[in-house]
Motif scaffolding. Sequence first.
Motif, PDB file in Angstrom:
ATOM      1  N   UNK A 123       0.843  -1.201   0.000  1.00  0.00           N
ATOM      2  CA  UNK A 123       0.000   0.000   0.000  1.00  0.00           C
ATOM      3  C   UNK A 123       0.876   1.248   0.000  1.00  0.00           C
ATOM      4  N   UNK A 124       1.900   1.248   0.859  1.00  0.00           N
ATOM      5  CA  UNK A 124       2.818   2.390   0.922  1.00  0.00           C
ATOM      6  C   UNK A 124       3.584   2.547  -0.382  1.00  0.00           C
ATOM      7  N   UNK A 125       3.987   1.413  -0.972  1.00  0.00           N
ATOM      8  CA  UNK A 125       4.711   1.458  -2.246  1.00  0.00           C
ATOM      9  C   UNK A 125       3.837   2.068  -3.338  1.00  0.00           C
ATOM     10  N   UNK A 126       2.578   1.698  -3.354  1.00  0.00           N
ATOM     11  CA  UNK A 126       1.653   2.258  -4.346  1.00  0.00           C
ATOM     12  C   UNK A 126       1.507   3.764  -4.152  1.00  0.00           C
ATOM     13  N   UNK A 127       1.439   4.197  -2.915  1.00  0.00           N
ATOM     14  CA  UNK A 127       1.263   5.624  -2.629  1.00  0.00           C
ATOM     15  C   UNK A 127       2.466   6.451  -3.057  1.00  0.00           C
ATOM     16  N   UNK A 128       3.678   5.931  -2.829  1.00  0.00           N
ATOM     17  CA  UNK A 128       4.865   6.713  -3.197  1.00  0.00           C
ATOM     18  C   UNK A 128       5.099   6.707  -4.701  1.00  0.00           C
TER      19      UNK A 128
END
Length: 303
Positions: free
Chosen positions: A149-154
Amino acid sequence: MEGEKLGTILITNDDGIDAPGLRALVQSLVSSNLFNIQVCAPDSEKSAVSHSITWLQPIAVKQVNIAGTTAFAVSGTPADCASLGVSKALFPTVPDLVVSGINKGSNCGYHIVYSGTVAGAREAFFNDVPSISISYNWIKGKSTLNDFVLAAQVCLPIISAVLVETKNPSYPRKCFLNVDVPNDVANHKGYKLTKQGKSIIKMGWRQVTSETEGQKMSSDMTNTDAETPKHFDPSSISSEHLLFAREVRGSVIDDDDTDYRRLLEGYITVTPLAALSHAEVDCQAYFKNWLQSVPELSSSSSL
């Protein structure tokens, strides 16, 4: 395009349509309400299949329900999925951008050659559609599903910027982008433009007595939990066969300013890739001189 949305994005991967990396990426893009999202991904894991394609038989396609998207699961490879997705045979229009990922495991250095994730983006590039491959440096025992999820956001700013920039006539069409997100994504050091290096996990083989002794390899060629691959058919193995399983024998990491080195330092690496890998200059020089001498060598050897 609908309303103020930036464009249509086709999502594919090599971990399969149910993979958490793909689902996290899709959810992030849908939630932003900035894009029209299509999904065309393998119906099962196709890690490390490189740029293989289905040639001698049809592929099966089934529509699946992923909220906020039009999605299809495909029996073929990542390259098949990208090709079908941009062909207008499955969807009525060509997408503005293809994003392949998010892969479970980094795709840097020489491992790019093995990667089905990168192949999905490369296939779109072959078809003149801008594309990005995205991988997260998953580490067993340290990473969690929320890291996707964090990877998608960045990566969302990169995806948005590329979609905007592709409308600029000066946007380079002779490459696509390969993005790798560091393991500690919450504390990343920002974006870093890099070049493909020569890092590689050195592989070996060991003889085993049953298929269960083999270990499944993730897309970055590192060991994950031991299990029998889904495509492995034990009934096809007789007592006359010898079984060999891959195993990690070490690694080689570049020392200079390349993708995997910067990824390990905590950067989100952005690496432009092309379809072809050109030989080193010294190789060209050597074989230019060597080729001129081949007729002479051939004549002397026949005497």
